[in-house]
Design a protein around this motif. Structure first.
Motif, PDB file in Angstrom:
ATOM      1  N   THR A  44     -11.278  -7.028  20.192  1.00  0.00           N
ATOM      2  CA  THR A  44      -9.600  -8.288  21.205  1.00  0.00           C
ATOM      3  C   THR A  44      -8.960  -8.883  19.983  1.00  0.00           C
ATOM      4  O   THR A  44      -9.240  -9.178  18.734  1.00  0.00           O
ATOM      5  N   LEU A  61      -7.184  -8.453  25.263  1.00  0.00           N
ATOM      6  CA  LEU A  61      -8.630  -8.326  25.693  1.00  0.00           C
ATOM      7  C   LEU A  61      -9.430  -6.914  25.752  1.00  0.00           C
ATOM      8  O   LEU A  61      -9.230  -6.269  26.955  1.00  0.00           O
ATOM      9  N   THR A  63     -13.252  -6.786  23.983  1.00  0.00           N
ATOM     10  CA  THR A  63     -14.242  -7.107  24.105  1.00  0.00           C
ATOM     11  C   THR A  63     -14.711  -8.980  23.906  1.00  0.00           C
ATOM     12  O   THR A  63     -13.819  -9.345  24.186  1.00  0.00           O
ATOM     13  N   PRO A  64     -15.384  -9.199  25.289  1.00  0.00           N
ATOM     14  CA  PRO A  64     -15.770 -10.766  25.387  1.00  0.00           C
ATOM     15  C   PRO A  64     -15.088 -11.481  24.338  1.00  0.00           C
ATOM     16  O   PRO A  64     -15.660 -11.663  23.076  1.00  0.00           O
ATOM     17  N   THR A  65     -13.910 -12.532  24.330  1.00  0.00           N
ATOM     18  CA  THR A  65     -14.252 -13.523  23.782  1.00  0.00           C
ATOM     19  C   THR A  65     -13.690 -14.929  24.459  1.00  0.00           C
ATOM     20  O   THR A  65     -13.633 -15.173  25.504  1.00  0.00           O
ATOM     21  N   GLY A  66     -13.361 -16.147  23.253  1.00  0.00           N
ATOM     22  CA  GLY A  66     -12.946 -17.615  24.444  1.00  0.00           C
ATOM     23  C   GLY A  66     -12.095 -18.592  23.229  1.00  0.00           C
ATOM     24  O   GLY A  66     -11.985 -18.444  22.037  1.00  0.00           O
ATOM     25  N   THR A  86      -9.554  -8.730  34.531  1.00  0.00           N
ATOM     26  CA  THR A  86      -9.732  -9.032  33.430  1.00  0.00           C
ATOM     27  C   THR A  86     -10.841 -10.787  34.278  1.00  0.00           C
ATOM     28  O   THR A  86     -10.292 -10.235  35.443  1.00  0.00           O
ATOM     29  N   GLU A  98     -15.609 -19.617  37.767  1.00  0.00           N
ATOM     30  CA  GLU A  98     -15.256 -17.755  37.756  1.00  0.00           C
ATOM     31  C   GLU A  98     -13.986 -17.594  38.389  1.00  0.00           C
ATOM     32  O   GLU A  98     -13.911 -18.152  39.308  1.00  0.00           O
ATOM     33  N   ARG A 115     -14.395 -18.445  28.567  1.00  0.00           N
ATOM     34  CA  ARG A 115     -14.355 -16.802  28.111  1.00  0.00           C
ATOM     35  C   ARG A 115     -14.074 -15.875  29.109  1.00  0.00           C
ATOM     36  O   ARG A 115     -13.859 -16.513  29.912  1.00  0.00           O
ATOM     37  N   LEU A 116     -13.258 -15.522  28.576  1.00  0.00           N
ATOM     38  CA  LEU A 116     -12.815 -14.409  28.785  1.00  0.00           C
ATOM     39  C   LEU A 116     -13.879 -12.901  28.370  1.00  0.00           C
ATOM     40  O   LEU A 116     -14.138 -12.488  27.084  1.00  0.00           O
ATOM     41  N   THR A 117     -13.269 -11.812  29.925  1.00  0.00           N
ATOM     42  CA  THR A 117     -14.277 -10.596  29.634  1.00  0.00           C
ATOM     43  C   THR A 117     -13.088  -9.793  30.477  1.00  0.00           C
ATOM     44  O   THR A 117     -12.408 -10.352  30.976  1.00  0.00           O
ATOM     45  N   THR A 119     -10.937  -6.197  30.594  1.00  0.00           N
ATOM     46  CA  THR A 119      -9.767  -5.491  29.492  1.00  0.00           C
ATOM     47  C   THR A 119      -9.181  -5.657  30.617  1.00  0.00           C
ATOM     48  O   THR A 119      -8.368  -5.499  31.528  1.00  0.00           O
TER      49      THR A 119
END
Length: 306
Positions: A44, A61, A63-66, A86, A98, A115-117, A119
């Protein structure tokens, strides 16, 4: 302002932008597709750009990030997810919410964990004065000194029912022409336009000016030419040439007041440009039905009656 009569903006009060008090300042074109990311997390990548009052992030996006917003954060911030693939989990005071894609979420002042998940693309918006953006802006050097002619950021009234996490569906109808979907919070406004397919009709351009606020034009799909013409002062040495700057996606252009400007979609496929303003635009806000979440965020009394 020379809007086509079928353009809803033709109903806005006509005004002539004032001349700049000093030397005009040029637009800032942040072409993220030509720049290394400000931050990476696995696959990401995230870039940032800024205006006088905002820092805007663009995340590819994968891979998960935040990121974490500290308790000292005194302004609202936002997470905009234009893609359905996303999602975000936003935790405030131990309560996790969520949120799916194709949404715009305003996060209240104070501590929050995001937290972001999935693509797709994610856009984040922070006020510059809060100092909480997770990475540096690529055009930070353009703002080592405050830009002349930009009014200070004064927050609008608190939202109805107090500050809280507020999420809005982006897949909703808005104006027909232009295809605007406008939302605001206390410190900025997001105009999430409907995407266009194909080049813009060049017989229906919309050159216009703003007296005292910057326009943040964020391209997330396609390609545009930003046309700008700067006001002349009595000092010829201060004059700036017209600009016809071609910008692909992703990119962010900051248009200064009172430059005359219009943006032309030029790609054959999908073109999608999002405009962001800080503070919220009073002229848009006075138009009945334009701001889709106006019931949540009241206008200042003096702006509502101006």
């Amino acid at each position: 302002m020379p809007y086509d009569p079928t353009d809803a903006r033709s109903a806005l009060p006509t005004a002539t932008a004032r001349k700049p008090a000093g030397a005009p300042t040029p637009a800032s074109h942040v072409k993220w597709y030509e720049l290394p990311p400000a931050t990476t997390d696995g696959d990401t990548r995230t870039w940032y750009g800024r205006s006088q009052h905002l820092i805007i992030g663009y995340t590819d996006l994968v891979t998960p990030t935040g990121f974490t917003v500290p308790a000292t954060h005194a302004d609202e911030c936002a997470v905009l997810m234009p893609d359905p693939g996303t999602s975000a989990i936003i935790t405030i005071e131990g309560e996790a919410t969520e949120i799916g894609g194709q949404t715009l979420t305003f996060i209240p002042p104070g501590a929050a964990d995001v937290r972001l998940t999935g693509t797709g693309r994610v856009v984040t918006i922070f006020t510059a004065r809060s100092g909480v953006a997770p990475g540096p802006a690529a055009n930070e050097d353009a703002y080592t000194e405050p830009r002349p002619g930009v009014a200070p950021l004064v927050n609008w009234p608190d939202p109805v029912g107090g500050f809280q996490l507020r999420t809005y569906d982006l897949d909703v109808p808005g104006l027909a022409d232009p295809p605007f979907r406008i939302f605001r919070c206390t410190s900025f406004m997001v105009n999430f336009t409907h995407p266009r397919t194909g080049p813009r009709d060049t017989t229906r351009m919309s050159p216009h000016t703003h007296d005292d606020f910057e326009q943040c034009s964020l391209i997330i799909d396609g390609e545009y030419t930003h046309h700008l013409r700067y006001a002349w002062t009595t000092d010829l040495s201060q004059w700036l040439d017209d600009e016809h700057e071609k910008c692909a996606s992703p990119s962010l252009t900051i248009i200064p007041p009172p430059a005359e400007h219009t943006s032309q979609a030029i790609a054959q496929g999908v073109n999608h440009l999002i405009d962001i303003f800080s503070p919220p635009r009073a002229d848009f806000s006075r138009m009945d039905g334009w701001v889709l979440n106006a019931a949540d965020y009241p206008m200042p009394e003096d702006e509502a009656t101006a």
